[in-house]
Design a protein around this motif. Structure first.
Motif, PDB file in Angstrom:
ATOM      1  N   ILE A  32       0.862  -1.214  -0.006  1.00 34.26           N
ATOM      2  CA  ILE A  32       0.081   0.000   0.011  1.00 34.26           C
ATOM      3  C   ILE A  32       0.997   1.309   0.024  1.00 34.26           C
ATOM      4  O   ILE A  32       1.714   1.246   0.916  1.00 34.26           O
ATOM      5  N   PHE A  33       0.822   2.132  -0.887  1.00 31.03           N
ATOM      6  CA  PHE A  33       1.381   3.408  -1.218  1.00 31.03           C
ATOM      7  C   PHE A  33       0.752   4.468  -1.728  1.00 31.03           C
ATOM      8  O   PHE A  33      -0.581   4.269  -2.250  1.00 31.03           O
ATOM      9  N   SER A  34       1.086   5.709  -1.249  1.00 31.63           N
ATOM     10  CA  SER A  34       0.557   6.794  -1.666  1.00 31.63           C
ATOM     11  C   SER A  34       0.694   7.119  -3.142  1.00 31.63           C
ATOM     12  O   SER A  34       1.855   6.697  -3.538  1.00 31.63           O
ATOM     13  N   ASP A  35      -0.150   7.966  -3.621  1.00 28.79           N
ATOM     14  CA  ASP A  35       0.209   8.187  -5.164  1.00 28.79           C
ATOM     15  C   ASP A  35       1.355   9.354  -5.520  1.00 28.79           C
ATOM     16  O   ASP A  35       1.834   9.340  -6.418  1.00 28.79           O
ATOM     17  N   HIS A  36       1.803   9.850  -4.273  1.00 26.65           N
ATOM     18  CA  HIS A  36       2.817  10.668  -4.354  1.00 26.65           C
ATOM     19  C   HIS A  36       3.598  10.603  -3.212  1.00 26.65           C
ATOM     20  O   HIS A  36       3.313  10.053  -1.988  1.00 26.65           O
ATOM     21  N   PHE A  37       4.752  11.125  -3.248  1.00 20.83           N
ATOM     22  CA  PHE A  37       5.836  11.031  -2.270  1.00 20.83           C
ATOM     23  C   PHE A  37       6.748  12.497  -2.263  1.00 20.83           C
ATOM     24  O   PHE A  37       7.137  12.878  -3.136  1.00 20.83           O
ATOM     25  N   THR A  38       6.756  13.154  -1.165  1.00 26.87           N
ATOM     26  CA  THR A  38       7.409  14.330  -1.061  1.00 26.87           C
ATOM     27  C   THR A  38       8.709  14.062  -0.123  1.00 26.87           C
ATOM     28  O   THR A  38       8.782  13.682   0.859  1.00 26.87           O
ATOM     29  N   GLU A  39       9.936  14.479  -0.671  1.00 25.86           N
ATOM     30  CA  GLU A  39      11.090  14.632   0.063  1.00 25.86           C
ATOM     31  C   GLU A  39      11.907  15.943  -0.169  1.00 25.86           C
ATOM     32  O   GLU A  39      11.976  16.186  -1.420  1.00 25.86           O
ATOM     33  N   ASN A  40      12.344  16.449   0.836  1.00 19.82           N
ATOM     34  CA  ASN A  40      13.055  17.784   0.609  1.00 19.82           C
ATOM     35  C   ASN A  40      12.337  18.883  -0.342  1.00 19.82           C
ATOM     36  O   ASN A  40      13.240  19.417  -1.150  1.00 19.82           O
ATOM     37  N   GLY A  41      11.132  18.964  -0.199  1.00 23.21           N
ATOM     38  CA  GLY A  41      10.340  19.816  -1.046  1.00 23.21           C
ATOM     39  C   GLY A  41      10.086  19.217  -2.450  1.00 23.21           C
ATOM     40  O   GLY A  41       9.450  20.178  -3.405  1.00 23.21           O
ATOM     41  N   THR A  42      10.455  18.264  -2.982  1.00 22.44           N
ATOM     42  CA  THR A  42      10.427  17.675  -4.243  1.00 22.44           C
ATOM     43  C   THR A  42       9.271  16.478  -4.227  1.00 22.44           C
ATOM     44  O   THR A  42       9.474  15.729  -3.343  1.00 22.44           O
ATOM     45  N   THR A  43       8.196  16.619  -5.022  1.00 26.10           N
ATOM     46  CA  THR A  43       7.255  15.465  -5.010  1.00 26.10           C
ATOM     47  C   THR A  43       7.375  14.814  -6.236  1.00 26.10           C
ATOM     48  O   THR A  43       7.356  15.293  -7.301  1.00 26.10           O
ATOM     49  N   GLY A  44       7.445  13.445  -6.000  1.00 26.31           N
ATOM     50  CA  GLY A  44       7.511  12.470  -6.924  1.00 26.31           C
ATOM     51  C   GLY A  44       6.034  11.568  -7.096  1.00 26.31           C
ATOM     52  O   GLY A  44       5.672  11.555  -5.962  1.00 26.31           O
ATOM     53  N   TYR A  45       5.658  11.170  -8.149  1.00 31.27           N
ATOM     54  CA  TYR A  45       4.362  10.391  -8.625  1.00 31.27           C
ATOM     55  C   TYR A  45       4.758   9.120  -8.849  1.00 31.27           C
ATOM     56  O   TYR A  45       5.843   8.970  -9.508  1.00 31.27           O
ATOM     57  N   ILE A  46       3.878   8.385  -8.475  1.00 33.28           N
ATOM     58  CA  ILE A  46       3.871   6.648  -8.589  1.00 33.28           C
ATOM     59  C   ILE A  46       4.067   6.348  -9.905  1.00 33.28           C
ATOM     60  O   ILE A  46       3.373   6.880 -10.747  1.00 33.28           O
ATOM     61  N   LYS A  47       5.142   5.524 -10.351  1.00 31.25           N
ATOM     62  CA  LYS A  47       5.139   5.093 -11.729  1.00 31.25           C
ATOM     63  C   LYS A  47       4.841   3.650 -11.795  1.00 31.25           C
ATOM     64  O   LYS A  47       4.390   3.248 -12.820  1.00 31.25           O
TER      65      LYS A  47
END
Length: 73
Positions: A32-47
């Protein structure tokens, strides 16, 4: 009749910031994962999410989520 032409030249500066793609991988046992992940102000979206059976420790499944961020330089 007069025809006027406008010619534009774009100057590309060598020191201009460049956009990059950043990949981040998160693992867990639930899948179970979120559709996005934010780290150090950068948001990545699940691929995508992959699974792998781990043979040690009783044989469980580990899920890996691949997140990707487009970072403007």
């Amino acid at each position: 009749m007069q025809i006027r032409a406008l010619i534009l030249k774009l100057k590309v500066e060598e020191d201009a910031p460049k956009d990059t793609i950043q990949d981040r991988y998160l693992k867990n046992r639930t899948g179970i994962f979120s559709d996005h992940f934010t780290e150090n102000g950068t948001t990545g979206y699940i691929k995508g999410i992959t699974s792998e059976r781990v043979s040690n420790d009783g044989g469980y499944v580990v899920y890996t989520a691949h997140y990707q961020a487009h970072v403007c330089g």
